[in-house]
Design an enzyme around this catalytic site. Structure first.
Site, PDB file in Angstrom:
ATOM      1  N   ASP A   9       0.470 -11.164  -0.314  1.00  0.00           N
ATOM      2  CA  ASP A   9      -0.542 -10.776   0.660  1.00  0.00           C
ATOM      3  C   ASP A   9       0.173 -10.348   1.935  1.00  0.00           C
ATOM      4  OD1 ASP A   9      -2.285 -11.629  -1.253  1.00  0.00           O
ATOM      5  OD2 ASP A   9      -3.117 -13.292  -0.093  1.00  0.00           O
ATOM      6  N   ASP A 131     -14.964 -11.479  -5.885  1.00  0.00           N
ATOM      7  CA  ASP A 131     -14.692 -12.662  -5.067  1.00  0.00           C
ATOM      8  C   ASP A 131     -15.982 -13.448  -4.911  1.00  0.00           C
ATOM      9  OD1 ASP A 131     -12.203 -11.470  -4.750  1.00  0.00           O
ATOM     10  OD2 ASP A 131     -12.740 -10.538  -2.844  1.00  0.00           O
TER      11      ASP A 131
END
Length: 240
Positions: A9, A131
């Site tokens: 990330d 998500d």
């Protein structure tokens, strides 16, 4: 064999991890994403989940240069997400070396746009980012809860030809408390045609063994690698 997919990330071109997607709960692990990716590749890993967190906030890609650097200097198959809100952004990601892209919030807000990407690039190159918080889909870098249930969201995209889904339990992400195994088991039973990539909470080798037994397509591992609860050496048994 289940795909093992480490995550990098990115914030400010550095490797970070967030807890529950909260930008105020950020830990920086490495300033050189390329070296991290090379370590993954040297251990036999073939895939990488690269997330542009700056891009997610800006709603346009910010770290394409990092994507290009990793793609040019490794043989990793990279799926790239974060800020992909337009046809131009998706093409930029592919041009920079992504093998696949992940359509997250836009898959909720603009399903027709994502359907056009599925038709243009093929379902093997477009991953739907599912998500979720509880039973509902979360959007906008996980700051908003949509009206769609996880089950209905995936089912709807399966009907339009999508195959690959990264399912991230936001409530578990970055907390090293184990994945939402029961959720993934239910999805595999009810939507067997969907190829599920489990994400969020993977902490131990036992977690991976259980996910493999369920039959998910892959598992994304982030903080567990950086914190050492799973070592790259431990992953050898899952890598062909």
């Amino acid at each position: 064999m289940m795909d093992i997919i480490p995550a990098i990330d990115l914030i400010g071109s550095q490797c970070v991890r967030l807890t529950e997607g909260d930008f105020t709960q950020q830990t920086t692990y490495d300033s050189n994403p390329l070296e991290v990716a090379k370590r993954f590749e040297a251990s036999g890993i073939k895939r990488l989940h690269l997330v542009d967190l700056d891009g997610a906030r800006a709603r346009k890609p910010v770290n394409l240069d990092v994507l290009e650097t990793i793609a040019s200097n490794t043989g990793l198959t990279i799926d790239f997400g974060g800020g992909l809100q337009s046809d131009e952004a998706v093409q930029q990601a592919f041009d920079a070396g992504a093998s696949q892209i992940t359509a997250g919030s836009i898959a909720v807000r603009e399903p027709e746009t994502v359907k056009s990407w599925l038709l243009k690039y093929g379902p093997e190159r477009i991953i739907i980012g599912a998500d979720f918080k509880g039973t509902n889909i979360a959007i906008s870098a996980w700051t908003e809860e949509s009206k769609y249930s996880l089950q209905d969201f995936i089912s709807g995209y399966v009907q339009t030809g999508a195959q690959l889904f990264i399912c991230t339990d936001v409530s578990k992400d970055g907390k090293l408390q184990g994945p939402s195994t029961n959720t993934y088991r239910h999805l595999k039973l009810t939507l067997p045609e969907a190829e599920i990539i489990a994400s969020g909470g993977v902490t131990t080798i036992a977690d991976l063994e259980e996910l493999q037994e369920i039959g998910v397509k892959g598992a994304i591992i982030g903080k567990a690698i950086y914190e050492g609860t799973i070592s790259l050496k431990d992953l050898a048994r899952f890598i062909c």
